[in-house]
Write a protein that holds these residues in place. Sequence first.
Motif, PDB file in Angstrom:
ATOM      1  N   GLU A   1      39.339  43.269  39.836  1.00  0.00           N
ATOM      2  CA  GLU A   1      38.741  42.095  38.987  1.00  0.00           C
ATOM      3  C   GLU A   1      38.554  40.852  39.619  1.00  0.00           C
ATOM      4  OE1 GLU A   1      36.987  42.825  36.104  1.00  0.00           O
ATOM      5  OE2 GLU A   1      37.748  44.927  36.262  1.00  0.00           O
ATOM      6  N   GLY A   2      39.235  40.600  40.844  1.00  0.00           N
ATOM      7  CA  GLY A   2      39.169  39.285  41.363  1.00  0.00           C
ATOM      8  C   GLY A   2      37.841  39.322  42.247  1.00  0.00           C
ATOM      9  N   ARG A   3      37.404  40.654  42.683  1.00  0.00           N
ATOM     10  CA  ARG A   3      36.269  40.313  43.656  1.00  0.00           C
ATOM     11  C   ARG A   3      34.940  40.029  42.893  1.00  0.00           C
ATOM     12  NH1 ARG A   3      35.980  43.400  48.053  1.00  0.00           N
ATOM     13  NH2 ARG A   3      33.782  43.714  47.545  1.00  0.00           N
ATOM     14  N   GLY A   4      34.380  38.856  43.545  1.00  0.00           N
ATOM     15  CA  GLY A   4      33.191  38.463  43.299  1.00  0.00           C
ATOM     16  C   GLY A   4      31.962  39.587  42.774  1.00  0.00           C
ATOM     17  N   GLU A   5      32.043  40.398  43.732  1.00  0.00           N
ATOM     18  CA  GLU A   5      30.948  41.442  43.566  1.00  0.00           C
ATOM     19  C   GLU A   5      31.508  42.781  43.788  1.00  0.00           C
ATOM     20  OE1 GLU A   5      28.662  44.364  45.419  1.00  0.00           O
ATOM     21  OE2 GLU A   5      30.018  43.512  46.940  1.00  0.00           O
ATOM     22  N   ARG A   6      31.024  43.809  42.718  1.00  0.00           N
ATOM     23  CA  ARG A   6      31.447  45.114  42.577  1.00  0.00           C
ATOM     24  C   ARG A   6      30.675  46.188  42.736  1.00  0.00           C
ATOM     25  NH1 ARG A   6      35.109  41.691  39.372  1.00  0.00           N
ATOM     26  NH2 ARG A   6      33.625  42.093  37.616  1.00  0.00           N
ATOM     27  N   LYS A   7      29.288  46.002  43.044  1.00  0.00           N
ATOM     28  CA  LYS A   7      28.258  46.984  43.294  1.00  0.00           C
ATOM     29  C   LYS A   7      27.761  47.220  44.358  1.00  0.00           C
ATOM     30  CE  LYS A   7      26.480  45.539  38.669  1.00  0.00           C
ATOM     31  NZ  LYS A   7      25.636  46.160  37.852  1.00  0.00           N
ATOM     32  N   SER A   8      27.960  46.750  45.808  1.00  0.00           N
ATOM     33  CA  SER A   8      27.723  47.402  46.865  1.00  0.00           C
ATOM     34  C   SER A   8      28.310  48.400  47.316  1.00  0.00           C
ATOM     35  CB  SER A   8      27.769  45.962  47.733  1.00  0.00           C
ATOM     36  OG  SER A   8      29.227  45.610  48.219  1.00  0.00           O
ATOM     37  N   TRP A   9      27.849  48.834  48.560  1.00  0.00           N
ATOM     38  CA  TRP A   9      28.631  50.036  49.249  1.00  0.00           C
ATOM     39  C   TRP A   9      30.097  49.630  49.632  1.00  0.00           C
ATOM     40  CZ3 TRP A   9      30.860  50.545  54.135  1.00  0.00           C
ATOM     41  CH2 TRP A   9      31.093  51.915  54.444  1.00  0.00           C
ATOM     42  N   GLU A  10      30.006  48.393  50.192  1.00  0.00           N
ATOM     43  CA  GLU A  10      31.383  47.916  50.624  1.00  0.00           C
ATOM     44  C   GLU A  10      32.416  47.726  49.365  1.00  0.00           C
ATOM     45  OE1 GLU A  10      33.240  43.734  51.744  1.00  0.00           O
ATOM     46  OE2 GLU A  10      31.339  44.341  53.163  1.00  0.00           O
ATOM     47  N   ALA A  11      31.969  47.328  48.329  1.00  0.00           N
ATOM     48  CA  ALA A  11      32.639  47.296  47.270  1.00  0.00           C
ATOM     49  C   ALA A  11      33.326  48.684  46.646  1.00  0.00           C
ATOM     50  CB  ALA A  11      32.065  46.601  46.063  1.00  0.00           C
ATOM     51  N   ARG A  12      32.295  49.646  46.648  1.00  0.00           N
ATOM     52  CA  ARG A  12      32.640  51.003  46.307  1.00  0.00           C
ATOM     53  C   ARG A  12      33.874  51.354  47.225  1.00  0.00           C
ATOM     54  NH1 ARG A  12      27.213  51.742  45.566  1.00  0.00           N
ATOM     55  NH2 ARG A  12      27.272  52.818  47.583  1.00  0.00           N
ATOM     56  N   GLN A  13      33.555  51.222  48.503  1.00  0.00           N
ATOM     57  CA  GLN A  13      34.621  51.490  49.383  1.00  0.00           C
ATOM     58  C   GLN A  13      36.025  50.889  49.233  1.00  0.00           C
ATOM     59  OE1 GLN A  13      34.230  54.250  51.379  1.00  0.00           O
ATOM     60  NE2 GLN A  13      32.163  54.092  50.286  1.00  0.00           N
ATOM     61  N   VAL A  14      35.918  49.649  48.883  1.00  0.00           N
ATOM     62  CA  VAL A  14      37.196  48.956  48.448  1.00  0.00           C
ATOM     63  C   VAL A  14      37.737  49.769  47.343  1.00  0.00           C
ATOM     64  CG1 VAL A  14      38.194  46.577  47.764  1.00  0.00           C
ATOM     65  CG2 VAL A  14      36.796  46.771  49.632  1.00  0.00           C
ATOM     66  N   ARG A  15      37.089  49.749  46.238  1.00  0.00           N
ATOM     67  CA  ARG A  15      37.382  50.466  45.091  1.00  0.00           C
ATOM     68  C   ARG A  15      38.261  52.111  45.416  1.00  0.00           C
ATOM     69  NH1 ARG A  15      35.335  54.453  41.571  1.00  0.00           N
ATOM     70  NH2 ARG A  15      35.984  54.319  39.480  1.00  0.00           N
ATOM     71  N   ASN A  16      37.481  52.800  46.129  1.00  0.00           N
ATOM     72  CA  ASN A  16      38.013  53.936  46.621  1.00  0.00           C
ATOM     73  C   ASN A  16      39.407  53.841  47.239  1.00  0.00           C
ATOM     74  OD1 ASN A  16      36.053  55.409  45.539  1.00  0.00           O
ATOM     75  ND2 ASN A  16      34.759  55.508  47.502  1.00  0.00           N
ATOM     76  N   MET A  17      39.722  52.979  48.320  1.00  0.00           N
ATOM     77  CA  MET A  17      40.658  52.526  48.912  1.00  0.00           C
ATOM     78  C   MET A  17      41.811  52.346  47.978  1.00  0.00           C
ATOM     79  SD  MET A  17      41.635  49.502  51.542  1.00  0.00           S
ATOM     80  CE  MET A  17      41.752  48.257  50.034  1.00  0.00           C
ATOM     81  N   LEU A  18      41.540  51.378  46.878  1.00  0.00           N
ATOM     82  CA  LEU A  18      42.519  50.928  45.793  1.00  0.00           C
ATOM     83  C   LEU A  18      42.952  52.045  45.110  1.00  0.00           C
ATOM     84  CD1 LEU A  18      40.930  47.574  44.753  1.00  0.00           C
ATOM     85  CD2 LEU A  18      43.008  47.619  46.142  1.00  0.00           C
ATOM     86  N   ILE A  19      42.209  53.024  44.676  1.00  0.00           N
ATOM     87  CA  ILE A  19      42.425  54.115  44.005  1.00  0.00           C
ATOM     88  C   ILE A  19      43.250  55.056  44.785  1.00  0.00           C
ATOM     89  CG2 ILE A  19      41.544  56.264  43.025  1.00  0.00           C
ATOM     90  CD1 ILE A  19      39.092  54.287  41.958  1.00  0.00           C
TER      91      ILE A  19
END
Length: 172
Positions: free
Chosen positions: A56-74
């Motif tokens: 939630e601290g990320r400013g942007e959560r829709k890009s390809w990079e954001a999805r990769q960060v999300r996948n990494m966190l999960i």
Amino acid sequence: MGGFSEVLLAFMDKGGEVLWLIAALLFVMWTLIFERVWYLKFGWKNDVAKVITQWEGRGERKSWEARQVRNMLISQARMQINQYLPMIKTLVALCPLLGLLGTVWGMIEVFNIMAVTGGGDAKSMAGGVQQATIPTMAGMVAALSGVFANTYVTRIAQRESEFLQDNLTTDH
């Protein structure tokens, strides 16, 4: 309490050396199961809160990079919640195998007694049969207890992992 320990030691002696191995395996298996239950009750919620806060601290959560960060966190959280589960499953599978090893060990004793006495000493042969059957029973009981506990812990881990995945949303 002294009476219980004497009964337990007599039982362990009747089962032979393999029964001690099953007992050690059972101790390790249940230690890991209790650790996972403890983590799921007390540690997991804290880890989930950290991951959600980080996401939630990320400013942007829709890009390809954001999805990769999300996948990494999960993925990192799943590694944490599933820690020791493959080891528990392996230990559960080993219990009946060690019981069978005890069976073979006890039957070797029976055949040894038959060779020495010519098969006429039924009392000695009964001791070998007893040594063969006790580890089999112990291995099956240990495996059954582990199967139920492993299923419980695995189910909770899967549910909590899915909960985390559902809470790391990309829509805002």
